[in-house]
Design an enzyme around this catalytic site. Sequence first.
Site, mmCIF file in Angstrom:
data_model
loop_
_atom_site.group_PDB
_atom_site.id
_atom_site.type_symbol
_atom_site.label_atom_id
_atom_site.label_comp_id
_atom_site.label_asym_id
_atom_site.label_seq_id
_atom_site.Cartn_x
_atom_site.Cartn_y
_atom_site.Cartn_z
ATOM 1 N N HIS A 135 -2.750 12.189 0.057
ATOM 2 C CA HIS A 135 -2.584 10.773 0.425
ATOM 3 C C HIS A 135 -1.139 10.456 0.816
ATOM 4 C CE1 HIS A 135 -5.942 10.532 -2.663
ATOM 5 N NE2 HIS A 135 -6.503 9.934 -1.630
ATOM 6 N N SER B 53 -7.535 16.977 -4.012
ATOM 7 C CA SER B 53 -8.613 15.994 -4.106
ATOM 8 C C SER B 53 -8.466 15.247 -5.416
ATOM 9 C CB SER B 53 -9.965 16.698 -4.067
ATOM 10 O OG SER B 53 -10.988 15.803 -4.491
ATOM 11 N N MET C 80 -9.132 5.709 -1.898
ATOM 12 C CA MET C 80 -9.829 5.258 -3.103
ATOM 13 C C MET C 80 -8.901 5.412 -4.310
ATOM 14 S SD MET C 80 -13.852 5.926 -2.617
ATOM 15 C CE MET C 80 -13.914 7.616 -3.202
ATOM 16 N N GLY C 81 -7.599 5.600 -4.039
ATOM 17 C CA GLY C 81 -6.632 5.673 -5.127
ATOM 18 C C GLY C 81 -6.614 7.014 -5.832
ATOM 19 N N ASP D 229 -11.591 15.411 4.490
ATOM 20 C CA ASP D 229 -12.888 14.774 4.722
ATOM 21 C C ASP D 229 -13.176 14.831 6.220
ATOM 22 O OD1 ASP D 229 -13.443 13.771 1.959
ATOM 23 O OD2 ASP D 229 -11.522 12.791 2.311
#
Lengths: 281, 281
Positions: free
Chosen positions: B37, B185, B30-31, B150
């Site tokens: 990431h 996060s 979600m960027g 997650d």
Amino acid sequence: MEIVREIANIRKIVANARKQGKTIGFVPTMGFLHEGHITLMREAKSVCDIVIASIFVNPLQFGAGEDYEEYPRDLDHDAALAEQAGVHSIFAPSVLEMYPHGCSSFVEVIGITDCLCGASRPGHFRGVTTVVMKLFNIVQPDQAFFGQKDAQQAIVIKRMVEDLNLNISVVVVPIVREHDGLAMSSRNVFLSTTERKAAPILFQALQEAQKLLQAGERNAEYLRAVICKHIGTETLADIDYVAINDLTSLKETRIITGPVLIALAVRFGITRLIDNLIWEG
Amino acid sequence: MEIVREIANIRKIVANARKQGKTIGFVPTMGFLHEGHITLMREAKSVCDIVIASIFVNPLQFGAGEDYEEYPRDLDHDAALAEQAGVHSIFAPSVLEMYPHGCSSFVEVIGITDCLCGASRPGHFRGVTTVVMKLFNIVQPDQAFFGQKDAQQAIVIKRMVEDLNLNISVVVVPIVREHDGLAMSSRNVFLSTTERKAAPILFQALQEAQKLLQAGERNAEYLRAVICKHIGTETLADIDYVAINDLTSLKETRIITGPVLIALAVRFGITRLIDNLIWEG
């Protein structure tokens, strides 16, 4: 032609065809093939290099008290017909192969699945979209072929493919009928001799509505009443629904101004038959 | 590195890579990228020829009153980080590109989505599985990479892939933490200075449980109580849930006999943080 029972094996056949740059047409069926299915296979063969047909009576799309157990099956006969139609491989998995741990993931299309057959058969379309998604992911075809007889199913599948961005072209092929107009269906075999003689009244009623449409009638409620009255003259026929719905939204139409689906489901004894007509307007 | 806005264009890039026989790794995000990431992207790059990352804040997975509007976004910064990590293309569609007619088709995994974050965020996982199915169908990767942070999402996606026969290998990559143990996060940016200082208590509580497990403790209710008590010492922390569940079924465990997921969600002011630990037993 090969009959393939395992997912891993049909994946190999597909991967091999892909390596050779071949296009794949897919015809998902529940077997007990008739001329309607064969037409789908021939159509697929005419536009794709390789045709894969699946034969799987999917328990997920049958409700409690429906005819899952009784649904007719004849794989040997099916294989002979499919081979004649030019099918390259039949994928005929077991229920355990398709649902090894039961099923806890579902694909559901909302809105257009609540009406018509969806109202009479709750959960039916969730079972259809889920198994078709699984089969699409296994076979990964370029094009998939569905019959217009299951009009709502074709509309639901098209919506699923569009909404979920499947890279598959869905081709819907016109209804194939017996000489007296009865739409071909694997379930026709359940009709008694007298029921079979009575069943063409469905197509006759649809034709009567079509004539009225051609003559300019646009009142859907009136047309619906004409169809119901016509079918009502046959004492063996027990109407489940007769509906005239917008072809895209599947919402009930009052005054016909654009393309509509005229669809019906009628029981003859234990056998529920469906038929339909598209009026493009 | 290219930023691609349209489905048709990312499909072209994928088709071109396929023609050249290249494997495709996919990192859906979600960027507002962070080291978590980037680790996924590097991992993907190490095993696939081409890495495609998506950046899409998916409205479908946010409930009413959740932080869809406020979710942090910074595409320019994301692009710079992704390029450094060796990403070939970023797919960053608009909401209209992804949901041109709203959404009437959904993918739903049942059972394992009712508990943990699924209990606190009804409809969240339906939104996740639906958008991930769409992205999978658009990118058609060989491998897809998800973060262990997650944990429930990773388990749900794996179940979806298995149940629906997606031909994609799902790789789950360990949690990346700040120096003080806070799990990375995108939402950490919402924490006030005092909340940020307090937040590592989540990892400390998980570590305390891990020590007890290593010492032989197997009573899940006791371990849960220890974690809650530890977090309870921090007045800024408001526990949403602390759970110890079977790693496969995600059912609550009483006595730990096999692999479990110890998962928690805790609010610090307006910010809801999650963290977890897998005990393989």
